[in-house]
Enzyme design. Structure first.
Site, short mmCIF file in Angstrom:
data_model
loop_
_atom_site.label_atom_id
_atom_site.label_comp_id
_atom_site.label_asym_id
_atom_site.label_seq_id
_atom_site.Cartn_x
_atom_site.Cartn_y
_atom_site.Cartn_z
CB CYS A 1 -0.99 -0.02 1.16
SG CYS A 1 -0.26 0.14 2.81
CG HIS B 1 -4.64 0.19 3.75
ND1 HIS B 1 -3.96 -0.81 3.11
CD2 HIS B 1 -5.51 0.70 2.83
CE1 HIS B 1 -4.39 -0.91 1.86
NE2 HIS B 1 -5.33 0.01 1.67
CG HIS C 1 -6.70 0.43 -1.80
ND1 HIS C 1 -6.91 -0.23 -0.61
CD2 HIS C 1 -7.67 -0.02 -2.64
CE1 HIS C 1 -7.96 -1.04 -0.72
NE2 HIS C 1 -8.44 -0.92 -1.94
#
Length: 348
Positions: free
Chosen positions: A263, A311, A323
């Site tokens: 990520c 994240h 993402h």
């Protein structure tokens, strides 16, 4: 014939009674311990498996970000060690050159110091010339004294640089140990997730992949399609365009592209394509720009999730982001309300 009489049973008393009681209790315990019909633990439902796998993926991602940070610090420490070693080598070379010069001077002095200076003056055929030479020797001696002090300082400097390098080596060993620990944690979490997913039927696995963790557009493109909300600047637009080209590429923990990403590796690569250097981890990227509220979001902003800032995605407008979700789920477009929102940062 005489009748046979039955032997009369006497009750147990004393030691015999205690022995009998012990045997009776042991027999009862053994009987109680004997297995009855086997009852296997019920298999977890698909919903329970999903909940456990989602938790393992979140924990693995948090460990991945810690791994990324430890890797970055270990690399910086390794570069520092190399630089210190080079500096120590250069200083040692200068020190050896100065030592050789002093050694040559000391040898010359030793060869010429066999006669007392007063006797040399008395025996000299040209006293004026001798005195001029003596004055030169005195000045040379002062220079040599200065050089000697320089050598002593260089010795101390080399020792200091070597000590600093030794300290950096110890720090590097500690960082590499932390790196291995985080790597082992990530691998263990992902292995447990794979084990749980293997218990699902094909239909249940397909439903899992279509659920929260797997929902989103994964079609790769050449850049941001037309009609989207305009980015606030050219660099943000470039970052968004890069993120679109990454759609469909696999998630690999610790990866920063160009063929796979995690990520924070994706957001770092997107902004690097726009000429901006971002830190490596989620918990450092959130401090890499100006914080903005959810209502202020614009394309190119970094959006962060979960309380541990584990994240990150790249906002593209209309409540959506690009993402890298997790292993098995490639880079995709997803709504930002898919996960607990933790904050946002505008890089440029």
């Amino acid at each position: 014939m005489a009748a046979h009489r039955k032997t009369k049973q006497r009750p147990h008393t004393g030691t015999a009674a205690r022995t009998a009681a012990t045997l009776a209790l042991a027999g009862a315990a053994t009987a109680a311990a004997l297995p009855g019909p086997a009852h296997a633990d019920p298999a977890p439902t698909a919903a329970q498996v999903k909940a456990r796998v989602d938790r393992l993926y979140r924990e693995a991602e948090a460990a991945t970000e810690q791994y990324n940070g430890a890797k970055e610090k270990a690399a910086a420490t390794a570069r520092s060690v190399d630089a210190l070693r080079d500096e120590a080598a250069r200083r040692t070379e200068r020190l050896n050159t100065a030592r050789q010069a002093l050694g040559a001077y000391a040898a010359a002095q030793y060869r010429s110091s066999g006669i007392d200076p007063a006797l040399q003056l008395a025996l000299s055929s040209d006293p004026d010339q001798y005195l001029r030479r003596a004055a030169y020797v005195e000045r040379a001696g002062e220079r040599r004294a200065t050089e000697l002090r320089t050598v002593r300082r260089q010795v101390a400097d080399v020792a200091q640089v070597r000590a600093e390098a030794a300290g950096q080596l110890r720090e590097l060993a500690a960082r590499r140990a932390a790196l291995k620990e985080h790597k082992d944690t990530v691998r263990a979490k992902l292995a447990e997730a794979r084990r749980l997913l293997a218990r699902l039927t094909p239909a249940e696995r397909a439903a899992f992949d279509a659920s929260e963790g797997g929902r989103g557009d994964v079609h790769a493109g050449r850049g941001a399609p037309r009609g989207l909300t305009a980015a606030p600047g050219s660099r943000a637009a470039q970052a968004v365009a890069f993120a679109y080209t990454a759609l469909g590429k696999p998630y690999v923990w610790g990866a920063t592209g160009p063929s796979s990403f995690d990520c924070s590796g994706l957001t770092q690569a997107a902004w690097r394509a726009a000429g901006v250097s971002l830190p490596r981890t989620t918990y450092t990227q959130i401090n890499a720009g100006r914080r903005v509220s959810r209502s202020e979001l614009a394309p190119g902003d970094l959006v962060f999730f979960y309380s541990g800032i584990s994240h990150v995605g790249l906002y593209i407008g209309n409540g959506r982001m690009i993402h890298a979700p997790r292993p098995g789920a490639p880079v995709r477009i997803a709504p930002i309300d898919q996960m607990p929102f933790a904050g946002a940062t505008r890089v440029a």
